[in-house]
Design a protein around this motif. Structure first.
Motif, PDB file in Angstrom:
ATOM      1  N   VAL A 173       4.621   0.823   8.231  1.00 17.73           N
ATOM      2  CA  VAL A 173       5.405   1.779   7.458  1.00 17.73           C
ATOM      3  C   VAL A 173       5.267   1.424   5.985  1.00 17.73           C
ATOM      4  O   VAL A 173       5.637   0.323   5.567  1.00 17.73           O
ATOM      5  N   ALA A 174       4.691   2.332   5.221  1.00 14.98           N
ATOM      6  CA  ALA A 174       4.548   2.157   3.769  1.00 14.98           C
ATOM      7  C   ALA A 174       3.863   0.840   3.413  1.00 14.98           C
ATOM      8  O   ALA A 174       4.248   0.152   2.472  1.00 14.98           O
ATOM      9  N   GLY A 175       2.836   0.465   4.193  1.00 15.95           N
ATOM     10  CA  GLY A 175       2.070  -0.732   3.901  1.00 15.95           C
ATOM     11  C   GLY A 175       2.653  -2.015   4.438  1.00 15.95           C
ATOM     12  O   GLY A 175       2.126  -3.092   4.173  1.00 15.95           O
ATOM     13  N   ILE A 176       3.735  -1.939   5.226  1.00 16.50           N
ATOM     14  CA  ILE A 176       4.365  -3.130   5.806  1.00 16.50           C
ATOM     15  C   ILE A 176       4.304  -3.011   7.322  1.00 16.50           C
ATOM     16  O   ILE A 176       4.736  -2.000   7.893  1.00 16.50           O
ATOM     17  N   GLU A 177       3.762  -4.026   7.972  1.00 19.87           N
ATOM     18  CA  GLU A 177       3.621  -4.022   9.430  1.00 19.87           C
ATOM     19  C   GLU A 177       4.841  -4.667  10.086  1.00 19.87           C
ATOM     20  O   GLU A 177       5.273  -5.760   9.697  1.00 19.87           O
ATOM     21  N   PHE A 178       5.382  -3.969  11.100  1.00 23.47           N
ATOM     22  CA  PHE A 178       6.521  -4.452  11.870  1.00 23.47           C
ATOM     23  C   PHE A 178       6.098  -4.619  13.325  1.00 23.47           C
ATOM     24  O   PHE A 178       5.319  -3.799  13.846  1.00 23.47           O
ATOM     25  N   ASP A 179       6.614  -5.657  13.979  1.00 22.98           N
ATOM     26  CA  ASP A 179       6.336  -5.801  15.414  1.00 22.98           C
ATOM     27  C   ASP A 179       7.305  -4.934  16.213  1.00 22.98           C
ATOM     28  O   ASP A 179       8.124  -4.200  15.639  1.00 22.98           O
ATOM     29  N   ALA A 180       7.218  -5.013  17.531  1.00 17.85           N
ATOM     30  CA  ALA A 180       8.037  -4.160  18.382  1.00 17.85           C
ATOM     31  C   ALA A 180       9.523  -4.440  18.218  1.00 17.85           C
ATOM     32  O   ALA A 180      10.361  -3.570  18.472  1.00 17.85           O
ATOM     33  N   ALA A 181       9.878  -5.651  17.770  1.00 16.79           N
ATOM     34  CA  ALA A 181      11.283  -6.006  17.568  1.00 16.79           C
ATOM     35  C   ALA A 181      11.779  -5.645  16.174  1.00 16.79           C
ATOM     36  O   ALA A 181      12.942  -5.901  15.850  1.00 16.79           O
ATOM     37  N   GLY A 182      10.925  -5.059  15.331  1.00 18.63           N
ATOM     38  CA  GLY A 182      11.333  -4.667  13.985  1.00 18.63           C
ATOM     39  C   GLY A 182      11.199  -5.757  12.949  1.00 18.63           C
ATOM     40  O   GLY A 182      11.716  -5.606  11.834  1.00 18.63           O
ATOM     41  N   ARG A 184       9.128  -8.083  10.235  1.00 15.47           N
ATOM     42  CA  ARG A 184       7.960  -7.941   9.363  1.00 15.47           C
ATOM     43  C   ARG A 184       6.944  -9.024   9.713  1.00 15.47           C
ATOM     44  O   ARG A 184       7.278 -10.211   9.729  1.00 15.47           O
ATOM     45  N   VAL A 185       5.723  -8.593   9.938  1.00 12.39           N
ATOM     46  CA  VAL A 185       4.679  -9.555  10.314  1.00 12.39           C
ATOM     47  C   VAL A 185       3.518  -9.562   9.325  1.00 12.39           C
ATOM     48  O   VAL A 185       2.746 -10.527   9.291  1.00 12.39           O
ATOM     49  N   ALA A 186       3.351  -8.510   8.512  1.00  8.96           N
ATOM     50  CA  ALA A 186       2.220  -8.497   7.582  1.00  8.96           C
ATOM     51  C   ALA A 186       2.432  -7.429   6.519  1.00  8.96           C
ATOM     52  O   ALA A 186       3.229  -6.488   6.691  1.00  8.96           O
ATOM     53  N   PHE A 187       1.687  -7.600   5.415  1.00  8.39           N
ATOM     54  CA  PHE A 187       1.657  -6.618   4.331  1.00  8.39           C
ATOM     55  C   PHE A 187       0.202  -6.212   4.096  1.00  8.39           C
ATOM     56  O   PHE A 187      -0.711  -7.056   4.175  1.00  8.39           O
ATOM     57  N   TYR A 188      -0.007  -4.930   3.791  1.00  9.90           N
ATOM     58  CA  TYR A 188      -1.349  -4.430   3.520  1.00  9.90           C
ATOM     59  C   TYR A 188      -1.498  -4.221   2.012  1.00  9.90           C
ATOM     60  O   TYR A 188      -0.857  -3.343   1.430  1.00  9.90           O
ATOM     61  N   LEU A 189      -2.344  -5.053   1.400  1.00 12.28           N
ATOM     62  CA  LEU A 189      -2.490  -5.080  -0.051  1.00 12.28           C
ATOM     63  C   LEU A 189      -3.889  -4.644  -0.455  1.00 12.28           C
ATOM     64  O   LEU A 189      -4.881  -5.050   0.171  1.00 12.28           O
ATOM     65  N   TRP A 190      -3.959  -3.848  -1.535  1.00 13.47           N
ATOM     66  CA  TRP A 190      -5.249  -3.609  -2.149  1.00 13.47           C
ATOM     67  C   TRP A 190      -5.727  -4.901  -2.793  1.00 13.47           C
ATOM     68  O   TRP A 190      -4.929  -5.652  -3.363  1.00 13.47           O
ATOM     69  N   VAL A 202     -11.623  -1.344  -3.538  1.00 12.19           N
ATOM     70  CA  VAL A 202     -10.771  -0.493  -2.695  1.00 12.19           C
ATOM     71  C   VAL A 202     -10.567  -1.139  -1.327  1.00 12.19           C
ATOM     72  O   VAL A 202     -10.150  -0.476  -0.381  1.00 12.19           O
ATOM     73  N   GLU A 203     -10.837  -2.417  -1.238  1.00 15.57           N
ATOM     74  CA  GLU A 203     -10.664  -3.133   0.036  1.00 15.57           C
ATOM     75  C   GLU A 203      -9.179  -3.376   0.291  1.00 15.57           C
ATOM     76  O   GLU A 203      -8.444  -3.807  -0.595  1.00 15.57           O
ATOM     77  N   LEU A 204      -8.737  -3.095   1.519  1.00 20.45           N
ATOM     78  CA  LEU A 204      -7.342  -3.285   1.909  1.00 20.45           C
ATOM     79  C   LEU A 204      -7.236  -4.557   2.740  1.00 20.45           C
ATOM     80  O   LEU A 204      -7.923  -4.712   3.761  1.00 20.45           O
ATOM     81  N   LEU A 205      -6.389  -5.479   2.311  1.00 17.19           N
ATOM     82  CA  LEU A 205      -6.255  -6.778   2.964  1.00 17.19           C
ATOM     83  C   LEU A 205      -4.957  -6.840   3.750  1.00 17.19           C
ATOM     84  O   LEU A 205      -3.918  -6.360   3.297  1.00 17.19           O
ATOM     85  N   ARG A 206      -5.017  -7.467   4.913  1.00 15.40           N
ATOM     86  CA  ARG A 206      -3.815  -7.725   5.722  1.00 15.40           C
ATOM     87  C   ARG A 206      -3.372  -9.164   5.464  1.00 15.40           C
ATOM     88  O   ARG A 206      -4.083 -10.119   5.800  1.00 15.40           O
ATOM     89  N   VAL A 207      -2.198  -9.322   4.843  1.00 14.37           N
ATOM     90  CA  VAL A 207      -1.679 -10.639   4.472  1.00 14.37           C
ATOM     91  C   VAL A 207      -0.450 -10.936   5.328  1.00 14.37           C
ATOM     92  O   VAL A 207       0.479 -10.120   5.382  1.00 14.37           O
ATOM     93  N   PRO A 208      -0.404 -12.073   6.020  1.00 12.47           N
ATOM     94  CA  PRO A 208       0.769 -12.399   6.859  1.00 12.47           C
ATOM     95  C   PRO A 208       2.060 -12.407   6.049  1.00 12.47           C
ATOM     96  O   PRO A 208       2.079 -12.766   4.866  1.00 12.47           O
ATOM     97  N   ALA A 209       3.153 -12.012   6.698  1.00 13.15           N
ATOM     98  CA  ALA A 209       4.432 -11.886   6.012  1.00 13.15           C
ATOM     99  C   ALA A 209       4.931 -13.217   5.464  1.00 13.15           C
ATOM    100  O   ALA A 209       5.640 -13.244   4.452  1.00 13.15           O
ATOM    101  N   GLU A 210       4.573 -14.343   6.134  1.00 10.82           N
ATOM    102  CA  GLU A 210       5.043 -15.637   5.633  1.00 10.82           C
ATOM    103  C   GLU A 210       4.406 -16.010   4.306  1.00 10.82           C
ATOM    104  O   GLU A 210       4.866 -16.947   3.638  1.00 10.82           O
ATOM    105  N   ASP A 211       3.352 -15.291   3.907  1.00 12.99           N
ATOM    106  CA  ASP A 211       2.692 -15.566   2.631  1.00 12.99           C
ATOM    107  C   ASP A 211       3.103 -14.586   1.537  1.00 12.99           C
ATOM    108  O   ASP A 211       2.511 -14.599   0.445  1.00 12.99           O
ATOM    109  N   VAL A 212       4.083 -13.735   1.799  1.00 10.92           N
ATOM    110  CA  VAL A 212       4.502 -12.723   0.835  1.00 10.92           C
ATOM    111  C   VAL A 212       6.024 -12.716   0.734  1.00 10.92           C
ATOM    112  O   VAL A 212       6.719 -12.700   1.754  1.00 10.92           O
ATOM    113  N   CYS A 213       6.529 -12.727  -0.481  1.00 10.87           N
ATOM    114  CA  CYS A 213       7.948 -12.501  -0.746  1.00 10.87           C
ATOM    115  C   CYS A 213       8.123 -11.064  -1.231  1.00 10.87           C
ATOM    116  O   CYS A 213       7.493 -10.669  -2.220  1.00 10.87           O
TER     117      CYS A 213
END
Length: 474
Positions: A173-182, A184-190, A202-213
Motif C-alpha cells: 500500500v503506497a510503497g509499503i509492504e504489509f504481511d498478512a497480520a498487518g 510492515r515488512v518492507a519499503f519500496y524505494l526509488w 528508475v530502479e525500484l528497491l525493496r528495503v526491509p522495514a528494520e532498515d527504514v525509520c
C-alpha cells in the motif's frame, strides 16, 4: 391501518419526517438546505493516500515562497527538536553509562551517510520534512567498519503509487509492504530521489522495514502515509498570500499621485519636456513651479483608494485562523507581539509546548530516536568498540535510555526558577526532573559542578553566594 410507530409520532404532535429529524438528535448529521454543499470524508485513509502528494507539493511551494509558511515551519522545527533531543543511557553501572554516552557523542558527528549534518542536524531535517510533507524516511545502513550511518530520504523516494496484492495475504500500500497480520515488512524505494537532474535511475528497491525509520503523525487509525501539517490551512494560506500581494499592489498604486492634463487643443498645454519617443512630450511639475493654464485647459489628479481598517482586521483574523489550524501561536506565525502581555504569551506558549511534547514522544523519539539508539548500540557492542558484559543474556538492560528534549526558555526566568525551587523543596519534583527539563543529565551536571568547585579551590578562588531568592519572596 396505522402502525404503532406512526401513532406514537402523531401522539407527540410530530409528522414522520419531523420525528425522524428529532430522533436523530445531532444537527451535524441532519440533512436539509444548510448541509447541501457541505464536504464529507467518508474514507479518511483513502483520502489521505489520494491527496498526500498534492498537499506536499503545495506545502513545499508555500514554505519556500511565503513568509508566514516559512515561519510556521521554523516554529515547529524549533519546538520539536531545537538544538537536539539527546540520549542518556540508563545502564546500571555508572561507568558503563558514562562510556556509552561518550561513545554516542563521538558518533553524532559521523551519523549522516551524506556527511553534511550531524545527528542533531538530521533531527531538524526530519522535523522540517514532517511538518511540510507530513513524513520523513531514514535508511539505516553500516559502513565498512560496521558503524551505523543514517540517510534521510525525500518522501517522494518511497513510491506512493505502488499498490499490489501479494501471495499469502500480504499487500503493498503506497510503497509499503504489509504481511498478512498487518505488520510492515518492507519499503519500496526509488534508487535515486525524484527530479535528479543527471542520470536518475528508475530502479525500484525493496528495503526491509528494520532498515527504514518512517516518521509521521498517525492522525487516523490505519493511516499508512503521513499528510502535510499544512493540510487544514493550505487554501487559506494561499488566499492570504494572494490577498497580501493584491494589497501591496494597491498600496503601490496609491502612492503614485498622477496628474492628467486636459487640453482641448491637443498641443500639450504648453508644458515643456523631452520627447517621449512618440512625437509628444512628457510633462512634469517641479517643486515651487507655477504654471499658467490657457483658457479651457485643466489639470486633474488621481485619487487612489485607501486601505480601510476593516481590511487590515480581516487579514489579521485570517492569519489567526491559519495559526490555529497549523497548531502554533499567532505571534510565532506573524512575529506580531503588539497585543500580548506576560500572562497571554505564557499561556499560549505553555499549550504549544505541551502539544510539541506530545509529538516529540510519539513521532521523533518513538519512531526515530529509539530505533537509531538500539541499532547504534548493538552495532558498537558487536563490533567490539564498547564493552558490555551480559549484553547477549539481557540486551534490554543495556539498551535502556532516556531521551532529553531541549530545554524551553522561560518567559520570566526568576519567577519560574523560584517556583521550581519551591516544588523541589516541597517534594513535588526531583532534581533529576528539573535538570532533565533543561536538557541536561543529572550525573553529568553534578560532576561538572564538583569539578568547578575543585578547580576554584585549587586556584584559591572564592565566589560570593547569591542572595536566596526564596527568602526574598518570603
Amino acid at each position: 391501518m396505522l402502525s404503532a410507530l406512526t401513532r406514537a409520532f402523531r401522539s407527540l404532535g410530530l409528522s414522520r419526517p419531523a420525528a425522524r429529524h428529532a430522533a436523530r438528535g445531532y444537527d451535524g448529521a441532519a440533512g436539509g438546505r444548510r448541509w447541501r454543499n457541505a464536504g464529507e470524508t467518508p474514507a479518511p485513509i483513502a483520502a489521505a493516500l489520494a491527496g498526500r502528494a498534492t498537499l506536499a507539493r503545495r506545502a513545499q511551494y508555500l514554505a519556500g515562497n511565503n513568509g508566514h509558511a516559512a515561519a510556521g515551519v521554523a516554529a515547529w522545527t524549533s519546538a520539536l527538536v531545537g538544538a537536539g533531543i539527546k540520549p542518556q543511557s540508563r545502564a546500571a553501572d555508572p561507568q558503563a553509562r558514562k562510556a556509552v554516552n561518550a561513545a554516542f557523542a563521538r558518533w553524532t558527528d559521523a551519523a549522516d551517510a551524506a556527511g553534511g549534518l550531524d545527528f542533531f542536524g538530521l533531527q531538524a531535517l526530519i522535523a522540517r520534512s514532517l511538518v511540510v510533507t507530513g513524513e520523513a524516511f531514514v535508511v539505516l545502513s553500516h559502513d565498512e567498519t560496521g558503524a551505523l550511518r543514517l540517510r534521510v530520504l525525500d518522501s517522494g523516494q518511497v513510491d506512493g503509487s505502488y499498490h499490489a496484492d501479494l501471495p499469502g495475504g500480504a499487500r503493498v500500500v503506497a510503497g509499503i509492504e504489509f504481511d498478512a497480520a498487518g505488520r510492515r515488512v518492507a519499503f519500496y524505494l526509488w534508487k535515486d530521489p525524484p527530479g535528479l537532474p543527471l542520470g536518475a535511475s528508475v530502479e525500484l528497491l525493496r528495503v526491509p522495514a528494520e532498515d527504514v525509520c518512517h516518521i509521521y503523525h498517525c492522525a487516523t487509525p490505519g493511516m499508512v502515509r503521513g499528510v502535510s501539517w499544512f493540510a487544514p490551512v493550505l487554501l487559506r494560506l494561499a488566499d492570504l498570500d494572494a490577498a497580501h500581494d493584491a494589497q501591496l499592489t494597491r498600496q503601490k498604486i496609491a502612492a503614485l499621485l498622477t496628474g492628467f492634463v486636459v487640453d482641448p487643443n491637443g498641443n500639450a498645454a504648453g508644458y515643456a519636456g523631452s520627447p517621449d519617443g512618440q512625437g509628444g512630450v512628457e510633462p512634469s511639475l517641479e517643486p515651487g513651479e507655477m504654471k499658467v493654464l490657457r483658457p479651457g485647459e485643466d489639470v486633474r489628479f488621481s485619487e487612489p483608494a485607501q486601505i480601510g481598517a476593516e481590511a487590515i482586521d480581516f487579514l489579521k483574523i485570517t492569519a489567526r485562523e491559519i495559526a490555529a489550524g497549523l497548531g502554533i501561536p499567532y505571534e510565532q506565525l506573524t512575529g506580531d507581539l503588539s497585543g500580548v502581555n506576560y500572562s497571554s504569551i505564557r499561556a499560549g506558549l505553555v499549550e504549544f509546548r505541551r502539544r510539541a511534547e506530545m509529538l516529540q514522544l510519539a513521532t521523533i523519539i518513538h519512531q526515530f530516536c529509539r530505533p537509531v539508539w538500539r541499532r547504534w548500540l548493538a552495532a558498537e557492542i558487536l563490533a567490539g568498540r564498547l564493552d558490555a558484559p551480559g549484553f547477549e543474556r539481557d540486551p534490554e538492560a543495556w539498551l535502556a535510555v532516556d531521551w532529553l528534549p531541549p530545554k524551553n526558555d522561560w518567559v520570566d526566568p526568576l519567577k519560574d526558577a523560584q517556583a521550581e525551587i519551591l516544588a523541589i523543596d516541597a517534594g513535588l519534583m526531583s532534581r533529576r526532573q528539573a535538570v532533565a527539563a533543561r536538557g541536561y543529565d543529572l550525573e553529568a551536571l553534578d560532576a561538572e559542578i564538583a569539578a568547578d568547585a575543585a578547580s576554584a579551590a585549587a586556584l584559591g578562588l572564592s565566589f560570593a553566594k547569591p542572595a536566596d531568592p526564596i527568602a526574598e519572596v518570603k
